[in-house]
Motif scaffolding. Sequence first.
Motif, PDB file in Angstrom:
ATOM      1  N   PRO A   1     -12.849   4.150  -2.317  1.00 51.98           N
ATOM      2  CA  PRO A   1     -14.207   4.778  -2.128  1.00 51.98           C
ATOM      3  C   PRO A   1     -14.777   4.439  -0.524  1.00 51.98           C
ATOM      4  N   SER A   2     -14.210   3.474  -0.037  1.00 53.77           N
ATOM      5  CA  SER A   2     -14.951   3.256   1.318  1.00 53.77           C
ATOM      6  C   SER A   2     -13.978   3.637   2.368  1.00 53.77           C
ATOM      7  N   SER A   3     -12.984   4.479   1.903  1.00 49.39           N
ATOM      8  CA  SER A   3     -11.824   5.026   2.794  1.00 49.39           C
ATOM      9  C   SER A   3     -11.061   4.421   3.312  1.00 49.39           C
ATOM     10  N   TYR A   4      -9.954   4.842   3.676  1.00 50.01           N
ATOM     11  CA  TYR A   4      -8.436   4.442   4.345  1.00 50.01           C
ATOM     12  C   TYR A   4      -8.715   5.305   5.623  1.00 50.01           C
ATOM     13  N   ILE A   5      -8.768   4.872   6.754  1.00 49.43           N
ATOM     14  CA  ILE A   5      -9.045   5.567   8.081  1.00 49.43           C
ATOM     15  C   ILE A   5      -7.762   5.038   9.012  1.00 49.43           C
ATOM     16  N   ALA A   6      -6.920   6.002   9.252  1.00 49.64           N
ATOM     17  CA  ALA A   6      -5.834   5.578  10.234  1.00 49.64           C
ATOM     18  C   ALA A   6      -6.098   6.320  11.605  1.00 49.64           C
ATOM     19  N   LEU A   7      -6.553   5.440  12.397  1.00 52.79           N
ATOM     20  CA  LEU A   7      -6.855   5.819  13.933  1.00 52.79           C
ATOM     21  C   LEU A   7      -5.579   5.941  14.602  1.00 52.79           C
ATOM     22  N   SER A   8      -4.471   5.130  14.242  1.00 49.52           N
ATOM     23  CA  SER A   8      -3.121   5.089  15.024  1.00 49.52           C
ATOM     24  C   SER A   8      -2.218   4.221  13.902  1.00 49.52           C
ATOM     25  N   ASP A   9      -0.971   4.206  14.397  1.00 54.83           N
ATOM     26  CA  ASP A   9      -0.017   3.479  13.455  1.00 54.83           C
ATOM     27  C   ASP A   9      -0.244   2.284  13.269  1.00 54.83           C
ATOM     28  N   ASP A  10      -1.163   1.603  14.012  1.00 54.35           N
ATOM     29  CA  ASP A  10      -1.298   0.214  14.098  1.00 54.35           C
ATOM     30  C   ASP A  10      -2.922  -0.089  13.630  1.00 54.35           C
ATOM     31  N   ILE A  11      -3.770   0.765  13.666  1.00 54.22           N
ATOM     32  CA  ILE A  11      -5.153   0.459  13.507  1.00 54.22           C
ATOM     33  C   ILE A  11      -5.580   1.359  12.159  1.00 54.22           C
ATOM     34  N   VAL A  12      -6.021   0.711  11.206  1.00 51.40           N
ATOM     35  CA  VAL A  12      -6.364   1.444   9.884  1.00 51.40           C
ATOM     36  C   VAL A  12      -7.772   0.580   9.548  1.00 51.40           C
ATOM     37  N   LEU A  13      -8.736   1.540   9.352  1.00 54.17           N
ATOM     38  CA  LEU A  13      -9.928   0.944   8.831  1.00 54.17           C
ATOM     39  C   LEU A  13     -10.491   1.449   7.729  1.00 54.17           C
ATOM     40  N   THR A  14     -11.578   0.622   7.262  1.00 53.38           N
ATOM     41  CA  THR A  14     -12.224   0.922   6.004  1.00 53.38           C
ATOM     42  C   THR A  14     -13.892   0.770   6.259  1.00 53.38           C
ATOM     43  N   ALA A  15     -14.651   1.386   5.888  1.00 52.86           N
ATOM     44  CA  ALA A  15     -15.973   1.279   6.047  1.00 52.86           C
ATOM     45  C   ALA A  15     -16.814   0.418   5.023  1.00 52.86           C
ATOM     46  N   ASN A  16     -17.812  -0.337   5.797  1.00 57.03           N
ATOM     47  CA  ASN A  16     -18.645  -1.435   5.239  1.00 57.03           C
ATOM     48  C   ASN A  16     -19.774  -0.714   4.484  1.00 57.03           C
ATOM     49  N   ALA A  17     -20.246  -1.399   3.643  1.00 50.40           N
ATOM     50  CA  ALA A  17     -21.607  -0.670   3.044  1.00 50.40           C
ATOM     51  C   ALA A  17     -22.690  -0.414   4.267  1.00 50.40           C
ATOM     52  N   ASP A  18     -22.866  -1.137   5.080  1.00 49.43           N
ATOM     53  CA  ASP A  18     -23.894  -0.761   6.132  1.00 49.43           C
ATOM     54  C   ASP A  18     -23.566   0.083   7.153  1.00 49.43           C
ATOM     55  N   GLY A  19     -22.145   0.721   6.859  1.00 53.31           N
ATOM     56  CA  GLY A  19     -21.727   1.715   7.750  1.00 53.31           C
ATOM     57  C   GLY A  19     -20.878   1.048   8.914  1.00 53.31           C
ATOM     58  N   SER A  20     -20.577  -0.045   9.125  1.00 53.07           N
ATOM     59  CA  SER A  20     -19.804  -0.551  10.085  1.00 53.07           C
ATOM     60  C   SER A  20     -18.172  -0.570   9.732  1.00 53.07           C
ATOM     61  N   TYR A  21     -17.257  -1.022  10.336  1.00 59.54           N
ATOM     62  CA  TYR A  21     -15.718  -0.949   9.988  1.00 59.54           C
ATOM     63  C   TYR A  21     -15.158  -2.128  10.009  1.00 59.54           C
ATOM     64  N   ARG A  22     -13.934  -2.452   9.279  1.00 55.66           N
ATOM     65  CA  ARG A  22     -13.438  -3.512   9.424  1.00 55.66           C
ATOM     66  C   ARG A  22     -11.972  -2.953   8.893  1.00 55.66           C
ATOM     67  N   PRO A  23     -10.822  -3.950   9.343  1.00 50.65           N
ATOM     68  CA  PRO A  23      -9.417  -3.569   8.965  1.00 50.65           C
ATOM     69  C   PRO A  23      -9.345  -3.271   7.410  1.00 50.65           C
ATOM     70  N   TRP A  24      -8.586  -2.320   7.191  1.00 55.12           N
ATOM     71  CA  TRP A  24      -8.345  -1.907   5.814  1.00 55.12           C
ATOM     72  C   TRP A  24      -7.025  -2.899   5.479  1.00 55.12           C
ATOM     73  N   THR A  25      -7.037  -3.447   4.178  1.00 56.05           N
ATOM     74  CA  THR A  25      -6.321  -4.242   3.585  1.00 56.05           C
ATOM     75  C   THR A  25      -5.662  -3.643   2.187  1.00 56.05           C
ATOM     76  N   GLN A  26      -4.666  -4.264   1.662  1.00 57.29           N
ATOM     77  CA  GLN A  26      -3.984  -3.738   0.512  1.00 57.29           C
ATOM     78  C   GLN A  26      -4.957  -4.288  -0.552  1.00 57.29           C
ATOM     79  N   GLU A  27      -5.787  -5.129  -0.408  1.00 59.32           N
ATOM     80  CA  GLU A  27      -7.098  -5.601  -1.299  1.00 59.32           C
ATOM     81  C   GLU A  27      -8.006  -4.521  -1.590  1.00 59.32           C
ATOM     82  N   ASP A  28      -7.966  -3.429  -0.486  1.00 56.78           N
ATOM     83  CA  ASP A  28      -8.970  -2.264  -0.591  1.00 56.78           C
ATOM     84  C   ASP A  28      -8.593  -1.208  -1.730  1.00 56.78           C
ATOM     85  N   ARG A  29      -7.169  -1.355  -2.327  1.00 57.36           N
ATOM     86  CA  ARG A  29      -6.782  -0.305  -3.082  1.00 57.36           C
ATOM     87  C   ARG A  29      -7.797  -0.018  -4.115  1.00 57.36           C
TER      88      ARG A  29
END
Length: 924
Positions: free
Chosen positions: A293-321
């Motif tokens: 629900p908070s998105s898997y966002i691949a900016l590059s092969d090494d950088i994958v982010l997900t959105a926080n509730a406040d609109g900021s971003y952090r690295p996506w992890t397997q626990e975000d599945r």
Amino acid sequence: MSLGRQCQVSVLVQASSAASYALPKQQLNTNDGDIEPILRQLLQDLPFTYELLGPSAVAVVPRKPEPEEQGALSQGHTEEISVTGRMLTGSHLRHPQLDSYAPIDILAQPELEITGAQTVSELLKFLPAVSGNSTSTSVTNGGDGTATVTLRGLPASNTLVLINGRRIVNNGFGGEAADLNTIPLSAVDRIEILKDGASAVYGSDAIAGVVNIILRRDFEGLSVNSYYGEAQRGDQQTGSHHLTWGKNGERGHLMLSLAHYRQDALMSRDREISATADNRSRGGTDNRSSASPSSYIALSDDIVLTANADGSYRPWTQEDRYDYSEYTTALVPSERQSAYLEGNLDLGDNSQLFIELMGIRTSAETTLAPTPVFTRFDNGDLTISADNIYNPFGQEITDVRKRVLELGPRVQNNDTETWRLNLGLTGMLNSWQWELTAAQHYTHASESLSSLIDPLALSLGLKGPDICNSESDCIPINLLGPSGSIDAEQLDYIRAESLVDGITRMTSLTYIANGTLGTSGAGDILAAFGMEIRREAIDFRSNDAMGLSYIGGVTAGSAQGHRIISETFGEISLPLVADRFWLDGALRYSNYSDFGSTANPKVALRFRALPSLMLRASYATGFKAPTLIDMNQSGYQSQEYLFDPCTGRDAITLPGCRGQADGARIQYLTEYGGNPDLQPETSDNRSLGIVWTPAKLKGFSATLDLFEIRQNDVIDTSPQYLIDQNASYALFSDRVQRDEQGEIITILATRLNIGAREVRGADLAMRYEHNSDMLGQLRWSFNASHIQRYLNQAAPGEATEDLVGTFVDAASGGAGSLPKWKANTGIYWKKGPWEGGYTVHFVSALEESFTLDNTRITREIDSWTTHDLQVAYALPGGLRIAVGIDNLFDREPPFAATAFNDNFDGRTYDLSGRYWYTTLAYSL
């Protein structure tokens, strides 16, 4: 036959022996429906006696004083049950003896009542000979509200379903097999399961066997029945009500049966085994979706982010599945209404007019998790432009995976309307019985799936202001924010609903005659012949978006076609040694307007080596015609759950890989297609059996049958096979399309005659019946099926796999559960007004294989045993009350790490747990 109707027992009389005897009409009383005292009264002054053949059948036979002959007569008791003037499943002949050259399981009316089953598919699911990928309301993702049966683990299209010995129309969603949900169990008198190939007798589809559903006839009086059941955990409430009325007149009979059935849902979240898709704690894999629900966002092969509730971003992890089990139905709620009218009219001159009319409406509602979006792998150009107003990264983004919770759960509604009309004449001419039947069958099926996404609208909404603006009536879409960032205006712009509409029709004219061809020194030569002309048609359409599947659904595509089938057939039973040795043969010639003709013979031997011992053997060829869907479908697309070997760490060593692909993917866009050049699947069927009915152990019978099915030119569309071959050997590059990074874009899986199978095993059945004044009637039965091997070859030249004892989910293109052993045993008791039953079902352990942390794992799926208990009491005045418990010890199904639906195989096991039910019936 009024005696049999009143006591609900089939009475078998050899007409040639009894034709010269007539009994006056008389009123006889029976205690609790027991037929034996009446039979003794009726036959006391006649040269006849009777033999009990089972719980619902009795044979009236000439009285023979010689003990040896008397013993020999009793040996006619096998597992078949027949009624005067009716043929056994698997033959158009009226055998004077009850012996058959093939094993047949019989589920007769008393056994149907005591099981508590309310649908035909529920009744057949636990039969030992049934395994593999049947469908039912236990199949959620991938189900369509239909129910099918799969004998010997072969596909449902390899098992022929008949009603009253006649072919019926296939389901409207694809026309591949008959839908058992369109056959109301309340109208069923008995079910005969022929576990042998029967193309020589019935034509196409009867490779694995035949399920012949015999409907109630000649019922007189009024019967009302109500059922209610509920799982111990307070869900899956099920209710059914049916009414049957019948009336005999001087020249005919009329019967009407009405029924209503409703089953409520069982949700995945409400059972421990299915509550989560994360199975790491059980030794399995994490099957949660990377589309969170908070998105898997691949900016590059090494950088994958997900959105926080406040609109900021952090690295996506397997626990975000995302765990989709919170939404899904594990058992689909469904509802059915049916009406069945049967009648006959005596026309004189040994002829009769008959009619059978049935109408059924069915509906089912499946709930699925909200739609996932995979911008890199879904249909259409879903690249997010750098200047999209919701893109804060200032770069073009191609790989975003988002679960659009804002759309709400997807809801799939399936509705089916089926009509069957059989109208005909039947009669006798000398010793020959003939029947002419005209049939018109029609099925209309529709499916809707809501809360999907239109890929064309989404594609525009992900672009910048130069493309997506007010002039183009485009609404920009935000896939890069946290859950809740897609507002109502955006949802209305991208929301879509898929609609599928299918109609199948069958019109046929059939003539069958059977009788005595002549007499040899060893006995009567029985023969049958007939002809049939049939027209089959399908019109199947979907509202896909310009050839693209709606995101979150499938594109069912379309198929329009028809065919004309002309067939002639004949059978003969030739006695070689009187009462000891018979040669049986059958031949059917079939001509199809779309692919040509085929002829299929069958030959069988039956030898009574001893009065208590009969040997039987048969050989037959069979065929399954390609369905109209197989030959004519186009545009069918689906996101299939598959495994790409290029995601492994050793990808660089595989010839078909361009590097290591994305291991987070579990779904791949697959496009299926028909092939007008398909030829029939063919088979060779062999069987060898023994029937033992010892005279010293009256009421006991045992059968052991060995079987072998060799099948060639199997029509296959296995996308998993294409992927494996592409990755490992760089084959099928035109069918497995990859991008520059080696990611699979599309798999093209056109149907081909490429496969081969060989199934070998054995069936064992034992039955014992004892009657006494003190204990009443006791019956014990044991039925088991063993698959010794199940060899599967995906294509010529490829390695052959033995699948016996394994589970490979249908969602991955597998054959499902193929246990080495499947069995049931039960004891049934009746004395006076009391009746009870206790049944044990068993499925042996299985193996499954999967990849965990780049290591191939093989694990065992535990064996499964359940116990069912039923008790019934007949009250004065025609009332009967029954209570029962299914799965008495509350055994949950065994965990399967590779099962896509709810972490177990819903086609083989049951998720309900302990289930209570009660039935109240009134008969007048």
